[in-house]
Motif scaffolding. Sequence first.
Motif, PDB file in Angstrom:
ATOM      1  N   GLU A  19     -13.113   0.781   5.297  1.00  0.00           N
ATOM      2  CA  GLU A  19     -12.579   2.056   5.774  1.00  0.00           C
ATOM      3  C   GLU A  19     -12.328   2.002   7.277  1.00  0.00           C
ATOM      4  O   GLU A  19     -13.143   1.481   8.037  1.00  0.00           O
ATOM      5  CB  GLU A  19     -13.554   3.191   5.468  1.00  0.00           C
ATOM      6  CG  GLU A  19     -13.763   3.424   3.979  1.00  0.00           C
ATOM      7  CD  GLU A  19     -14.710   4.571   3.680  1.00  0.00           C
ATOM      8  OE1 GLU A  19     -14.291   5.733   3.754  1.00  0.00           O
ATOM      9  OE2 GLU A  19     -15.902   4.283   3.387  1.00  0.00           O
ATOM     10  N   GLY A  68       0.836  -1.195   0.000  1.00  0.00           N
ATOM     11  CA  GLY A  68       0.000   0.000   0.000  1.00  0.00           C
ATOM     12  C   GLY A  68       0.866   1.237   0.000  1.00  0.00           C
ATOM     13  O   GLY A  68       2.087   1.165  -0.109  1.00  0.00           O
ATOM     14  N   ILE A  91      -8.577   1.033   3.738  1.00  0.00           N
ATOM     15  CA  ILE A  91      -8.137   2.406   3.516  1.00  0.00           C
ATOM     16  C   ILE A  91      -8.459   3.269   4.727  1.00  0.00           C
ATOM     17  O   ILE A  91      -9.452   3.055   5.431  1.00  0.00           O
ATOM     18  CB  ILE A  91      -8.802   3.003   2.257  1.00  0.00           C
ATOM     19  CG1 ILE A  91     -10.312   3.162   2.449  1.00  0.00           C
ATOM     20  CG2 ILE A  91      -8.513   2.124   1.040  1.00  0.00           C
ATOM     21  CD1 ILE A  91     -11.011   3.866   1.289  1.00  0.00           C
ATOM     22  N   THR A 121     -12.513   8.611  -0.547  1.00  0.00           N
ATOM     23  CA  THR A 121     -11.623   7.957  -1.507  1.00  0.00           C
ATOM     24  C   THR A 121     -10.242   8.591  -1.551  1.00  0.00           C
ATOM     25  O   THR A 121      -9.330   8.028  -2.138  1.00  0.00           O
ATOM     26  CB  THR A 121     -12.214   8.019  -2.929  1.00  0.00           C
ATOM     27  OG1 THR A 121     -12.330   9.402  -3.334  1.00  0.00           O
ATOM     28  CG2 THR A 121     -13.577   7.343  -2.990  1.00  0.00           C
ATOM     29  N   LEU A 178      -9.824   1.791  -6.602  1.00  0.00           N
ATOM     30  CA  LEU A 178     -10.876   1.273  -5.722  1.00  0.00           C
ATOM     31  C   LEU A 178     -12.099   0.821  -6.515  1.00  0.00           C
ATOM     32  O   LEU A 178     -12.756  -0.165  -6.155  1.00  0.00           O
ATOM     33  CB  LEU A 178     -11.274   2.336  -4.702  1.00  0.00           C
ATOM     34  CG  LEU A 178     -10.186   2.750  -3.703  1.00  0.00           C
ATOM     35  CD1 LEU A 178     -10.697   3.861  -2.788  1.00  0.00           C
ATOM     36  CD2 LEU A 178      -9.699   1.565  -2.885  1.00  0.00           C
ATOM     37  N   LYS A 203      -3.647   3.774   1.826  1.00  0.00           N
ATOM     38  CA  LYS A 203      -4.452   2.668   1.314  1.00  0.00           C
ATOM     39  C   LYS A 203      -3.577   1.424   1.180  1.00  0.00           C
ATOM     40  O   LYS A 203      -2.472   1.494   0.645  1.00  0.00           O
ATOM     41  CB  LYS A 203      -5.060   3.029  -0.041  1.00  0.00           C
ATOM     42  CG  LYS A 203      -6.027   4.205   0.000  1.00  0.00           C
ATOM     43  CD  LYS A 203      -6.575   4.523  -1.376  1.00  0.00           C
ATOM     44  CE  LYS A 203      -7.673   5.567  -1.310  1.00  0.00           C
ATOM     45  NZ  LYS A 203      -7.157   6.902  -0.933  1.00  0.00           N
ATOM     46  N   VAL A 208     -14.306  -2.775   0.014  1.00  0.00           N
ATOM     47  CA  VAL A 208     -13.337  -1.769   0.427  1.00  0.00           C
ATOM     48  C   VAL A 208     -13.680  -1.369   1.856  1.00  0.00           C
ATOM     49  O   VAL A 208     -14.765  -0.866   2.125  1.00  0.00           O
ATOM     50  CB  VAL A 208     -13.363  -0.538  -0.497  1.00  0.00           C
ATOM     51  CG1 VAL A 208     -12.391   0.529   0.009  1.00  0.00           C
ATOM     52  CG2 VAL A 208     -13.026  -0.930  -1.937  1.00  0.00           C
ATOM     53  N   SER A 248      -9.809   6.599   6.455  1.00  0.00           N
ATOM     54  CA  SER A 248     -10.945   7.437   6.084  1.00  0.00           C
ATOM     55  C   SER A 248     -11.129   8.570   7.086  1.00  0.00           C
ATOM     56  O   SER A 248     -11.160   8.342   8.294  1.00  0.00           O
ATOM     57  CB  SER A 248     -12.226   6.597   6.016  1.00  0.00           C
ATOM     58  OG  SER A 248     -13.361   7.419   5.803  1.00  0.00           O
ATOM     59  N   ASP A 274      -6.788   7.086  -7.121  1.00  0.00           N
ATOM     60  CA  ASP A 274      -7.337   6.276  -6.035  1.00  0.00           C
ATOM     61  C   ASP A 274      -8.717   5.731  -6.398  1.00  0.00           C
ATOM     62  O   ASP A 274      -9.034   4.569  -6.131  1.00  0.00           O
ATOM     63  CB  ASP A 274      -7.511   7.097  -4.752  1.00  0.00           C
ATOM     64  CG  ASP A 274      -6.321   7.921  -4.362  1.00  0.00           C
ATOM     65  OD1 ASP A 274      -5.897   8.753  -5.184  1.00  0.00           O
ATOM     66  OD2 ASP A 274      -5.840   7.768  -3.224  1.00  0.00           O
TER      67      ASP A 274
END
Length: 240
Positions: free
Chosen positions: A207, A97, A125, A164, A195, A169, A205, A127, A191
């Motif tokens: 967060e 990542g 990821i 996003t 994603l 990530k 995905v 957030s 990104d």
Amino acid sequence: MTFALIRPEVDLELILPALNEERRLPSTIEVTVDYLSERPWTSAVVVVDNDSADRTHDVVRRYARAPVPVYAIGCSDHGKGAAVRRGISTSSARYVGFADADNATPIETLDPVMALLEEGHPAVIASRRAPGAHYEIEQSALRRCGGWLFRRMARVSLPGVADTQCGFKFFDGPLIRTIVDDCHVDGFAFDVEILARVAGLGHQVTEVPVAWCDVPGSTFSARRDGLRSMADLIRISIAR
């Protein structure tokens, strides 16, 4: 520090895309190496020099004897997306990542990220809009307005992802290496493209909340990069 496209396999590679980051990069490498050296995973840091005109490469040379390997590779194609894809495509790590060179997201965020990856989550990821997240230092009003518009447009391709654009990530290595081969956005909307392809293959995905700081010195220009990013979002939504 070693210059290497072919690197030993480790549990985790952390990519730092860098464009003229000689001032901000040293502290980020230092806190990252200190953190990783105390974790149970085998790991490495990979600085992707995106054709810098300053002494970014010279900065990385200082870490030749670091307790965690620090590699440097080049990327002559301009754009953060190109640099990140270069790092991912040359990695053989189990998980890979990227983080921003300004360390806006605390490196300790990797603790919950790695726990989720090891549980089988394919994409995790940071957030700024997940429950429990907050801004330690807020963005300017202009950046907040631009971010609001970008999020509205990104939801066309990623309705289930609240943020996003936080630059932190991480992914299952084999999965993301197959995905980036078909990604082409070099600008700041890269990104979303990555994603969207993860989600398009039926993967979740995930967060995690972050305490995020707006750090001065970003290479993003609302005037120069804003319209291009919006155009890239339109192309991404059409390609789905």
